[in-house]
Every structure is written in structure tokens, then in C-alpha cells.
Design an enzyme around this catalytic site. Sequence first.
Site, PDB file in Angstrom:
ATOM      1  N   HIS A 385      43.741  46.229  71.602  1.00 12.93           N
ATOM      2  CA  HIS A 385      43.495  45.430  73.237  1.00 12.93           C
ATOM      3  C   HIS A 385      42.322  46.272  73.889  1.00 12.93           C
ATOM      4  O   HIS A 385      42.001  45.878  75.065  1.00 12.93           O
ATOM      5  CB  HIS A 385      44.733  45.826  73.956  1.00 12.93           C
ATOM      6  CG  HIS A 385      45.042  44.697  74.865  1.00 12.93           C
ATOM      7  ND1 HIS A 385      44.010  44.179  75.703  1.00 12.93           N
ATOM      8  CD2 HIS A 385      46.097  44.003  75.269  1.00 12.93           C
ATOM      9  CE1 HIS A 385      44.735  43.387  76.446  1.00 12.93           C
ATOM     10  NE2 HIS A 385      46.032  43.198  75.996  1.00 12.93           N
ATOM     11  N   ARG A 386      41.868  47.671  73.281  1.00 17.63           N
ATOM     12  CA  ARG A 386      40.712  48.294  73.886  1.00 17.63           C
ATOM     13  C   ARG A 386      39.497  47.329  73.966  1.00 17.63           C
ATOM     14  O   ARG A 386      38.739  47.704  74.722  1.00 17.63           O
ATOM     15  CB  ARG A 386      40.709  49.512  73.389  1.00 17.63           C
ATOM     16  CG  ARG A 386      41.729  50.639  73.546  1.00 17.63           C
ATOM     17  CD  ARG A 386      41.371  51.797  72.804  1.00 17.63           C
ATOM     18  NE  ARG A 386      41.216  51.495  71.225  1.00 17.63           N
ATOM     19  CZ  ARG A 386      40.927  52.285  70.337  1.00 17.63           C
ATOM     20  NH1 ARG A 386      41.086  53.623  70.598  1.00 17.63           N
ATOM     21  NH2 ARG A 386      40.804  51.969  69.021  1.00 17.63           N
TER      22      ARG A 386
END
Length: 412
Positions: A385-386
Site C-alpha cells: 500500500h506504500r
Amino acid sequence: MATVVRMPEVLANAGEAIIQTWLVSVGQEISIGDPIAEIETEKAVVEYAAEVGGIMSRLLAEPGATIAVGEPIALVLAPGETDAEADPPPTDSPRDPESGAPVLEETPKTLPAVPRGAPSEAPAATNGRRLFATPLVRKLAKERGIDLDAVMGTGPGGRIVRRDLDRLPAPAAEPAPRVPEKPIETTAHTDIPLTGMRKAIARRLTESKTTVPHFYVKADCRVDALLELRRSVNDTGTVKVSVNDFVLKAVAGALVEVPEANSVWNGDSIRRFAGVDIAVAVAVDGGLLTPVVRSVERLPLSAISAQIGDLAARARAGKIKQQELEGGSFSVSNLGMYGVAEFSAILNPPHSGILAVGGASQRPVVTDGELAMATVMTVTLSADHRVIDGAVAAQWMAAFVRRVENPLTILI
């Protein structure tokens, strides 16, 4: 000008490694890309390829010695250069009496014998033969309770190397003692010692799962058209392709269509790639490796099939090369051939996506309000998700499913 060859960082986070076998000899001419040594780490034995061409002048590391990353291991002369013109790197190796140059002894040094029953910390003369083993092998043998006297070495000069231990059956553990005051029946069990590869897998995946914010996107793909196209391709072609080959090609096409997903976390930036390099999970004895197929978006299915077959075979034989385990932004793990319906995979750092592929099976589906049967394959995307937001992951999954369900687009 002479080039000092230094111990490479063969695998991520490896601070040291062992020269298991030299594949070249002093005086041999080498070219860029020629395999020059087999290097052993806690996770694998890989071939190290030459990064310069020339004449192999000196071998500065003995097989079996543990060498720190960056330390000199060999010296390569440029064409026309003499050994006397080269400044030797610092080394404690013995020196040639004529040239004064560091050299690698052709036979192991004679070490004092170790009495039977003592820890196998050094070579011993037993039953008329001398035992030689790498430091890692001696450590593993001690941990596993293996008597090196009974092990036949397959390394240079009969040296015992790690693969010789890995081929042995694991020793059975002593049953747990019963406590007199609590006469409880215990279930028989065997404690399997951890190999270096298993320790590395545990460390890396624990780090991935605990430090990388995973999220998951799942989709069902109807694959009847793909299976029919595969049958047609295999009936007419000389190279047999698999469903996984189609999957890799569809993954690459989706990464080209949604380039935001073809990226990795780079600490203070996000690195986006122009080409598509995909790692393929390969089960090997005691664990798994992830060799990388390069430029998948440009390869035909036949080339993808051939490359995966070659990489998998060499990974299982311990002949994979250093650079073949590096790079890429995405991985594919397929357990469909084992009858697995669906699963979620842990990200393979530094990759920001991994697609877990389940097996195809007949399932009821609804088409235009009508109930029918279709062959359906469930896939699950694990994403970092980064790097990848939910909307990007959804766009990527839609692009992948569209290609799988319209497989002629994969061939275009």
C-alpha cells in the site's frame, strides 16, 4: 589494467558468503558472463559470472573459506598485461616462491586429526581418508548431529559441501521424556533442523509481513477460452505452453496498461520501471527461489515457457546465477497444479505486488441472467500500500482479468 574481483552481495542482506567451487583456473582466459565460481550463502548456491574479461591471474580465496562481501577473491589481468605489473590486493594467502604472488593452494592444508566423538571443527583422518569440509558444513553437521566420517564429499578434492548434508535424511529426534507424576501419552514427533535457506525465508517473509502494509484484491477469471486457445497453440506449435505462461503474459500486459503498479518502494521515492521483469516462485528442495524473467511484455509465449523451464531446472539443481534472482517489481506464485482453489501470498521484497494463482475448476456462473457452468480460476493480488493504492490495484486487476478472459489479446 588488472581488475580485483571482490565477493559480491549474492543475495539481499548477505554480509558474507563461501566460495564453494572455483569454475576457472589460474591462467584461463575468461569473458564477461562466464561463470567463474559457485558461491554458497545461507539461502542458495549460485553461479557467479565474470563482470570483466581477461586472464585469471590469481585465486585469492580457498574453497570453503567464509569471505566478507567486498573482500578480494581473485585478480583478472587485462589482455597483454603480465602478472608482475599487477599490484596484489591485501591477502593472507601463501605466496608463489618464484613470483611472490598470492596463490590458492591446490590441496587443503593439513590440519590435526580430531578424535572420534569430538565436535567436527576441523578435517580428520579416519579410516585411511582425510575429511575436509567448509566451515558452514561443520557448523550444520554439529547442529544436525551428523557424523562427517560417514559422509562422502562431492566438492573439490573430496571436500564435504552443504549439498552433501542436504541429501541426507534428517535424524529422528529422541522422544520427549515422560514425566512420572503426569503419565500423559505424548505423540511421536521429529524435530527437523532448520537449513540456512529455511532461516532466510523465515527472516525475509517475517520482515515483509510485519513491515510492509499488505492489502488484497481477489477476482474470478473465466478461462474456458484461454484453455481452448492453449490447446490450439499446443496442437500446432513445437513448444508446449502452460496456463502459467499465459498468466505471466497477462500480468505483463496489465503492468504496461497500468504503469503505476510497475513500481517499487525506494525509501525516499517510488521507482517506476519502463520494462516488465517478473519473478516466478519455484519450489526447490527445502524452500523456494524466485528467478526473474526479463522483458516479459516483449516475449512470445514460447520464449516465456522456455525461460521459465530453464530457470526452474537450474534453480532446483543449485545452478541459478546471481543476477537471475535480482530485480523486477512483481511476482507470480501458482499453486493451481496442486489443486489449491485460492490463496493469498506474502510480498517478495522489494516487489510491490504478487499474484497468487489458484486452480481452474468448473463452477456455476450467471451470464445475462442465465445460470450456466464455466471453468473459473481465482487469483489474489497482494499489494504494497506504500506504492499501490486501492484504485490502482483494482484497475490492474481489471486489466489482467480482461486479458485472461479474452486470451487472443495476450498474443497480440
